[in-house]
Design a protein around this motif. Structure first.
Motif, PDB file in Angstrom:
ATOM      1  N   ASN A   1      37.397  35.168  37.049  1.00  0.00           N
ATOM      2  CA  ASN A   1      36.911  35.351  38.847  1.00  0.00           C
ATOM      3  C   ASN A   1      35.592  33.720  38.553  1.00  0.00           C
ATOM      4  O   ASN A   1      36.087  33.286  37.794  1.00  0.00           O
ATOM      5  N   LYS A   2      34.770  33.522  39.693  1.00  0.00           N
ATOM      6  CA  LYS A   2      34.599  32.297  40.066  1.00  0.00           C
ATOM      7  C   LYS A   2      33.239  31.677  39.007  1.00  0.00           C
ATOM      8  O   LYS A   2      33.139  30.905  38.315  1.00  0.00           O
ATOM      9  N   GLN A   3      32.892  32.648  37.939  1.00  0.00           N
ATOM     10  CA  GLN A   3      31.681  32.485  37.467  1.00  0.00           C
ATOM     11  C   GLN A   3      32.529  32.180  36.070  1.00  0.00           C
ATOM     12  O   GLN A   3      32.083  30.922  35.877  1.00  0.00           O
TER      13      GLN A   3
ATOM     14  N   GLU B   1      34.079  28.796  36.882  1.00  0.00           N
ATOM     15  CA  GLU B   1      32.527  27.662  37.033  1.00  0.00           C
ATOM     16  C   GLU B   1      32.010  26.911  35.708  1.00  0.00           C
ATOM     17  O   GLU B   1      32.455  25.831  35.513  1.00  0.00           O
ATOM     18  N   ASN B   2      31.619  28.597  34.573  1.00  0.00           N
ATOM     19  CA  ASN B   2      31.684  27.637  32.999  1.00  0.00           C
ATOM     20  C   ASN B   2      32.460  26.607  32.747  1.00  0.00           C
ATOM     21  O   ASN B   2      31.677  26.049  31.637  1.00  0.00           O
TER      22      ASN B   2
ATOM     23  N   SER C   1      35.160  26.872  42.892  1.00  0.00           N
ATOM     24  CA  SER C   1      35.192  27.882  42.071  1.00  0.00           C
ATOM     25  C   SER C   1      35.874  29.030  43.001  1.00  0.00           C
ATOM     26  O   SER C   1      36.943  29.531  42.846  1.00  0.00           O
ATOM     27  N   GLU C   2      35.505  29.086  44.290  1.00  0.00           N
ATOM     28  CA  GLU C   2      35.205  30.408  44.939  1.00  0.00           C
ATOM     29  C   GLU C   2      36.875  30.459  45.391  1.00  0.00           C
ATOM     30  O   GLU C   2      37.461  30.577  45.693  1.00  0.00           O
TER      31      GLU C   2
ATOM     32  N   THR D   1      39.939  31.218  43.585  1.00  0.00           N
ATOM     33  CA  THR D   1      39.662  31.956  42.703  1.00  0.00           C
ATOM     34  C   THR D   1      40.822  32.955  43.594  1.00  0.00           C
ATOM     35  O   THR D   1      41.185  33.626  43.448  1.00  0.00           O
TER      36      THR D   1
END
Lengths: 205, 378
Positions: A195-197, A200-201, A148-149, A152
């Motif tokens: 965003n990354k989080q 990811e979710n 994900s990093e 993004t």
């Protein structure tokens, strides 16, 4: 340079014989095999595109997810500057193994150009570009697991440097009936923050 | 303010040399790695440019006693090793590692064991190389057909601009294998002579194998060249043939020019793709003419190396950078009589020429194209 926020417009997941769009189930089937599931999905959404049946499984998977995200997004009367940035773990190994089987036995040697062309993971990007006439930025990456990093950062730099107006990105993994597609459309405007989080979710849902 | 990005180190491992200087010497002498082969990889004789195993193993033994690496891994480690050493960088979490390949360790599929199958995974290849050098960050693999090697330069630049990394080691490589030979042969895309890019009597590719490596950095110290613009735009036309109008390549170059804020007429030298297939070379000539680049000196290095797939774009960038640094232009080997419908200025003899702006392009299956513009560092 990265002060401008970006947003997730829409997202689509295909796994375990089920398709969800923005978190809601839109198609389910009790098919045993991906070939059958993908055909039923194609029929269910009235996709009229016979080339679909010439594609390998990775391309079919990516094509279906892209179709559901782009069919209301694309304005055919103008150029659509939507970049395609995909990644997976198994590259094109599903087709690589099939192609290898066609050359391993010298008594039964039948290498086919129609199979060989799909021994590249970015062919699925070509298929989607042709269908939606996306003359846009595109690239395919390989990771051990969804990164994900990286995704993004790469989507953001394309938007911030004006290499694309929107970015369709995500994960399209297929090997031997094990598959998962998670694609999402990133834009300069929207409601859900990119965003990354959050990515990811959504991936893990 | 968008960060400036430079290439500060280069290296390559090819059939005509295991460092840049030897490669340049051989190119200047018109020496090609392409030879006629007859072996179990294909059911007929074929021309290809391959690396000698004994020389490879001898060179590798000088830097590592390990027997645990595949041929391709040894080639990649050898390309990276002097760069990592020279850079004296602290390999922290701001140092990226990017690997470009189309087929990686595809030869592993000929062995049906589960262990061998795992080693055919591209991220496993990247992990093996990363572990050797003890890079701290997750390896990034770019696998985008025949543009992979030059696309890797573009991706590295963008990731530095995104501030994810300060510097990125990039390695690109592919091998000549039964898998790839049989596939290109099934497309009837193989030349029955050493390949002849842009020539009237060209009949297709000669395959090759090589690795190349560069260090891409935001630091100007020791910069060999500056990366000033790039584009990687799809034709949206056909999965196994280029657009007849060169649309994706045309737009990729336009995108690179717009970012660099220079005009097409400022470009001094083009290192093109030039695979020597009838369609590819014709498409490039059309795209270059659409941008009025027909008078810019252009070469294809495929006559020296064959088509090295995911390595080619980076290898040809490494040689192109050296052309700029040494103010030289090298012959487009294999060329005789112009065989594309639009005029282009093929380099017919080695010459001295100062170049400020250098363009590298590539195109590949899936309709992909990439163009990267470089500027001489003053």
């Amino acid at each position: 340079m990265l002060e401008n926020k970006t947003y997730i417009e829409t997202f689509c997941t295909i796994q375990n014989n089920e398709i969800t769009l923005n978190g809601e189930t839109i198609f389910k089937s009790d098919s045993d095999l991906f070939a059958d599931f993908s055909k039923k999905a194609y029929q269910n959404f009235d996709i009229n595109y016979p080339k679909f049946f010439k594609m390998d499984n990775l391309s079919k998977l990516a094509f279906l997810a892209a179709e559901l995200l782009l069919k209301n997004e694309i304005d055919e009367s103008k150029e659509n500057d939507i970049a395609l940035v995909f990644a997976n773990k198994s590259s094109s190994l599903d087709t690589d193994v099939k192609y290898q089987n066609s050359i391993s036995d010298k008594e039964n040697y039948f290498p086919s150009p129609a199979v060989f062309v799909y021994t590249l993971p970015n062919i699925c990007i070509g298929e989607i570009s042709i269908k939606h006439q996306l003359k846009s930025e595109n690239s395919f990456f390989i990771f051990d697991a969804f990164n994900s990093e990286f995704m993004t950062n790469y989507a953001e730099v394309l938007l911030h440097t004006k290499k694309a107006e929107k970015v369709l990105c995500g994960w399209v993994e297929y090997y031997n009936e094990e598959y998962k597609a998670f694609l999402y459309l990133v834009a300069n405007e929207g409601k859900t923050e990119h965003n990354k989080q959050i990515i990811e979710n959504l991936y893990n849902k | 303010m968008v960060k400036e990005v430079f290439i500060t180190e280069t290296n390559c491992i090819t059939p005509i040399g295991f460092d840049v200087a030897t490669n340049i010497q051989n190119i200047e002498s018109g020496i090609s790695g392409i030879q006629l082969h007859q072996n179990a990889m294909l059911n007929k004789p074929f021309y290809a440019s391959t690396i000698n195993n004994e020389e490879l193993n001898l060179a590798f033994a000088k830097i590592s006693p390990s027997e645990n690496f595949t041929r391709l891994e040894k080639m990649m480690i050898l390309a990276l090793q002097p760069i990592v050493e020279n850079s004296k960088l602290d390999l922290n979490n701001k140092v990226g590692f990017l690997l470009s390949t189309t087929k990686g360790n595809i030869t592993a599929l000929a062995n049906p064991s589960e262990e061998s199958f795992q080693s055919a995974h591209l991220h496993q290849l990247a992990k093996n190389i990363a572990n050797f050098f003890e890079f701290k960050t997750e390896p990034i693999v770019v696998s985008n057909a025949c543009v992979s090697g030059i696309l890797a330069v573009s991706v590295a630049k963008r990731l530095i601009q995104s501030e994810m990394f300060d510097s990125i080691f990039v390695v690109a490589g592919d091998e000549v294998s039964e898998f790839v030979l049989s596939g290109f042969n099934s497309f009837q895309a193989m030349s029955d002579l050493p390949c002849k890019p842009y020539s009237k009597n060209r009949t297709g590719v000669s395959l090759g194998e090589a690795t190349a490596a560069v260090l891409v950095s935001s630091s100007k110290e020791n910069a060999k060249i500056k990366i000033i613009g790039d584009g990687a735009i799809n034709d949206a036309n056909h999965i196994s043939g280029p657009s007849r109008t060169g649309e994706g390549l045309f737009r990729s170059i336009e995108s690179a020019l717009a970012e660099a804020k220079i005009n097409a007429n400022q470009i001094d030298y083009i290192s093109a793709h030039g695979t020597a297939t009838p369609f590819n070379d014709e498409m490039e000539a059309i795209a270059f003419n659409r941008l009025e680049l027909e008078n810019v000196p252009v070469n294809s290095l495929k006559g020296y190396y064959g088509h090295t797939l995911g390595a080619s774009g980076l290898l040809e960038t490494v040689i192109g950078i050296q052309s700029v640094l040494e103010s030289k232009l090298f012959v487009s080997l294999g060329f005789d009589e112009i065989g594309v419908s639009q005029p282009i200025n093929i380099i017919k003899e080695n010459q001295d020429k100062n170049s400020n702006y250098f363009l590298k392009t590539a195109s590949g299956f899936g309709g992909c194209n990439t163009a990267v513009l470089f500027e001489k560092v003053k």
